[in-house]
Design an enzyme around this catalytic site. Sequence first.
Site, PDB file in Angstrom:
ATOM      1  N   GLU A   1      12.523  -2.784  -7.398  1.00 41.81           N
ATOM      2  CA  GLU A   1      12.402  -1.912  -6.222  1.00 41.81           C
ATOM      3  C   GLU A   1      12.883  -0.536  -6.628  1.00 41.81           C
ATOM      4  O   GLU A   1      14.066  -0.327  -6.893  1.00 41.81           O
ATOM      5  CB  GLU A   1      13.263  -2.443  -5.066  1.00 41.81           C
ATOM      6  CG  GLU A   1      12.807  -3.786  -4.506  1.00 41.81           C
ATOM      7  CD  GLU A   1      11.633  -3.686  -3.531  1.00 41.81           C
ATOM      8  OE1 GLU A   1      11.158  -2.545  -3.271  1.00 41.81           O
ATOM      9  OE2 GLU A   1      11.179  -4.737  -3.054  1.00 41.81           O
TER      10      GLU A   1
ATOM     11  N   ALA B   1       0.794  -1.219   0.000  1.00 41.37           N
ATOM     12  CA  ALA B   1       0.000   0.000   0.000  1.00 41.37           C
ATOM     13  C   ALA B   1       0.832   1.277   0.000  1.00 41.37           C
ATOM     14  O   ALA B   1       0.567   2.212  -0.739  1.00 41.37           O
ATOM     15  CB  ALA B   1      -0.922  -0.021   1.216  1.00 41.37           C
TER      16      ALA B   1
ATOM     17  N   ASN C   1       2.253 -10.104  -0.790  1.00 40.12           N
ATOM     18  CA  ASN C   1       3.464 -10.631  -1.433  1.00 40.12           C
ATOM     19  C   ASN C   1       4.139 -11.718  -0.596  1.00 40.12           C
ATOM     20  O   ASN C   1       5.317 -12.020  -0.788  1.00 40.12           O
ATOM     21  CB  ASN C   1       4.438  -9.502  -1.736  1.00 40.12           C
ATOM     22  CG  ASN C   1       5.289  -9.804  -2.957  1.00 40.12           C
ATOM     23  OD1 ASN C   1       4.849 -10.508  -3.866  1.00 40.12           O
ATOM     24  ND2 ASN C   1       6.520  -9.301  -2.969  1.00 40.12           N
TER      25      ASN C   1
END
Length: 432
Positions: free
Chosen positions: A386, A184, A259
């Site tokens: 990332e 989130a 995840n």
Amino acid sequence: MLIKTLLLVVGVVALASAEKYDGYKVFEVTPTTADQIEALFTLSKDADQFDFLSLSRIPGESARVLISPEIEQYFKTILEQKNIRYQLADSDFGRSITTEILENRLLRQLKPYSGSGRLGTERYYSHEEINAYLDDLAARYPSRVTLKVVGKSYEGRILRTITITNGDGRLGKNVILMDGAFHAREWISPASVVYAIGELVENFEENAELLQDYDWIVLPVVNADGYEYSQLSRSTRLWRKTRQPVTINGKECYGTDPNRNFGFHWMGKGASSNHCSDIYAGPKPFSEPEAVVVRDLIHSYSDRGIMYLTVHSFGSYVLYPWGWTPDLPDTVEDLHEVGMAGADAIKAYSGSTYTVGSSTQLLDEAAGASDDYAFQAGFPISFTMELPRGGLYGFDPPASSIDRLVKETWVGIRAMGKKVTEKYPMPKAVYL
Ligand SMILES: [Zn+2]
């Protein structure tokens, strides 16, 4: 100027009452030896006390950790005992996060999305606004864009994919599957994925080669409930998980780490069975409707899927399997080659450095993640990207840096997509 004055006024009012994160500080720690890295990883296992916002196994790489006033002295003592270099990165985390939330809210009011035309890069958007943009694209580019409802979040938000083609009508092309906002609080993830959608659709001429023999299928916001929740207030800004509550032994906690929820080495290393943990793997594999949606996408495209790319933040990594074991896949050279194409392109474009390697070897085990799942399901290339650290605690690049970051990220995604189309030019069946 107007924004700054308004922020100051509203901020002072908001800060008048005690709230979550009052007195919290962010420290930057830089371990340089294996022993120091091990000590920090041990601390990080106690996630309730030590909220490490990033931690890698690379010596000399700094990490940030959020520390409550109660444990500050204890934390410093441990660092000093282990001779770990540290410095204060933010002395008033509560205030900083309040300012950020207010800035986001004000920008939303000052720069509303009309529902037509390309989404700008001057602020972060809600799930609803992103969906409105997808509708607008489908209306403006009917020959190249199709939308599909692929499921609902726990709270009932509609999850939709956008399929982007070059409009030639040829069926059975290879597929690149991409998603964002698994976690989130990683707001720059959906921002980057939406920008990538915009480039593929609205800047088609420049990117036509990426769509010659490949279709791109994109789910920009996986964890829609969590993403919305993280925008509500300062106490929810760092929310990571989904929003489905779980009660164990009479104690209710919200959310599962989507995840860690995939049914491949589920609840292995790097996942937690504590339902209040940020890395809780869920009561069972695929307990989360959002993970089910991604699982079903992976399977429905596995006969054509060449690359799966899930965009997270932060740390500037291109990570490939495995995440459940330090062992490397047999095809590690292929994964590394494609990942390096992205890292090299970003380096040449902006000077930013990405590190490419296996999830476990660069960070730590994280079993039950979507990239491992897609890889074992037949996507020969599967990455977690990332994005770079931004802002005070890493997940919060300020609105003013969105433009720079999403453009840089696109350069990397495009380079990896191009490498994939060159490496796997034939229909996937040929490589099976
Ligand atoms: Zn993430």
